[in-house]
Design a protein around this motif. Structure first.
Motif, mmCIF file in Angstrom:
data_model
loop_
_atom_site.group_PDB
_atom_site.id
_atom_site.type_symbol
_atom_site.label_atom_id
_atom_site.label_comp_id
_atom_site.label_asym_id
_atom_site.label_seq_id
_atom_site.Cartn_x
_atom_site.Cartn_y
_atom_site.Cartn_z
ATOM 1 N N LEU A 130 -37.944 -2.033 62.837
ATOM 2 C CA LEU A 130 -38.570 -3.183 61.486
ATOM 3 C C LEU A 130 -39.468 -3.440 62.741
ATOM 4 O O LEU A 130 -39.459 -4.439 63.694
ATOM 5 C CB LEU A 130 -37.764 -4.054 61.134
ATOM 6 N N ASP A 131 -40.969 -3.456 61.995
ATOM 7 C CA ASP A 131 -41.941 -4.699 63.573
ATOM 8 C C ASP A 131 -41.797 -6.200 63.373
ATOM 9 O O ASP A 131 -41.297 -6.333 62.228
ATOM 10 C CB ASP A 131 -43.498 -4.241 63.481
ATOM 11 N N GLY A 132 -42.271 -6.790 64.374
ATOM 12 C CA GLY A 132 -43.489 -8.080 63.399
ATOM 13 C C GLY A 132 -43.185 -8.994 62.241
ATOM 14 O O GLY A 132 -42.868 -9.692 61.981
ATOM 15 N N GLN A 133 -44.320 -8.076 61.585
ATOM 16 C CA GLN A 133 -44.327 -8.291 59.588
ATOM 17 C C GLN A 133 -42.811 -7.641 58.863
ATOM 18 O O GLN A 133 -43.006 -7.718 57.568
ATOM 19 C CB GLN A 133 -45.525 -7.726 59.499
ATOM 20 N N GLY A 134 -41.776 -7.292 59.703
ATOM 21 C CA GLY A 134 -40.709 -6.842 58.908
ATOM 22 C C GLY A 134 -41.402 -5.606 57.514
ATOM 23 O O GLY A 134 -40.578 -4.793 57.203
ATOM 24 N N SER A 135 -41.842 -4.746 58.234
ATOM 25 C CA SER A 135 -42.028 -3.408 58.066
ATOM 26 C C SER A 135 -42.056 -2.126 59.171
ATOM 27 O O SER A 135 -41.854 -2.873 60.382
ATOM 28 C CB SER A 135 -43.775 -3.658 57.557
ATOM 29 N N ARG A 137 -42.381 1.244 60.837
ATOM 30 C CA ARG A 137 -44.463 2.054 61.000
ATOM 31 C C ARG A 137 -44.204 2.837 61.348
ATOM 32 O O ARG A 137 -43.406 3.060 62.646
ATOM 33 C CB ARG A 137 -45.012 0.841 62.230
#
Length: 170
Positions: A130-135, A137
């Protein structure tokens, strides 16, 4: 006098626990299946992530009283797991495999006989980062390069074995 029944009960508990220790508890607990007639094809279990269905049938053949097959559920299904041959995979708890399910199906024509299918699962940790936004990619170019390099993430695998237990009827 009371000591003898207590010792017998303790011996039974030790003996039964050693029997159950050989076969780990399955991840899925299910009751005994519905009795099936000879010649009636039936679904034992569907594994959606592998796009597979276990299908079985009691036969009138004493040499092979039950046969089962792994059937693809749909040609359009995109599997996220793979079903492998039990004899080649040789699943065991020591190898990271987990006993996923034990399916017991009685023979309607012979109550002393039942088919037992053990399904094993080798889990794979393929959760995306997960990236910093919780998604999660996923980038097409990176995925293509990873696949071309042969560095695909592992996928969950399933294997099943079938045995007939009990005495056959005449």
């Amino acid at each position: 006098m009371r000591l003898i029944p207590t010792l017998l009960a303790a011996g039974f508990v030790v003996a039964s626990s050693s029997v159950f220790a050989a076969d780990p508890a399955p991840e899925i607990q299910r009751p005994l299946g519905t009795a099936q007639a000879v010649g009636a094809a039936h679904t034992l279990r569907t594994i959606p992530e592998a796009c597979a269905r276990l299908e079985g049938m009691f036969t009138a053949d004493a040499a092979q009283p039950y046969k089962y097959a792994v059937v693809r559920t749909s040609p359009q299904c995109q599997p996220r797991a793979r079903f492998v041959d039990f004899a080649k995979a040789r699943p065991s708890s020591a190898g990271g495999w987990k006993l996923n399910d034990v399916i017991r199906v009685p023979n309607a024509a012979c109550s002393s006989q039942q088919a037992v299918v053990r399904v094993w699962r080798l889990p794979a940790d393929n959760t995306p980062k997960l990236d910093g936004q919780g998604s999660a990619r996923v980038y097409l170019q990176e995925s293509k390069e990873t696949a071309a390099a042969g560095k695909l993430p592992p996928i969950t695998m399933y294997a099943a074995e079938m045995k007939v237990e009990g005495k056959g009827c005449n």
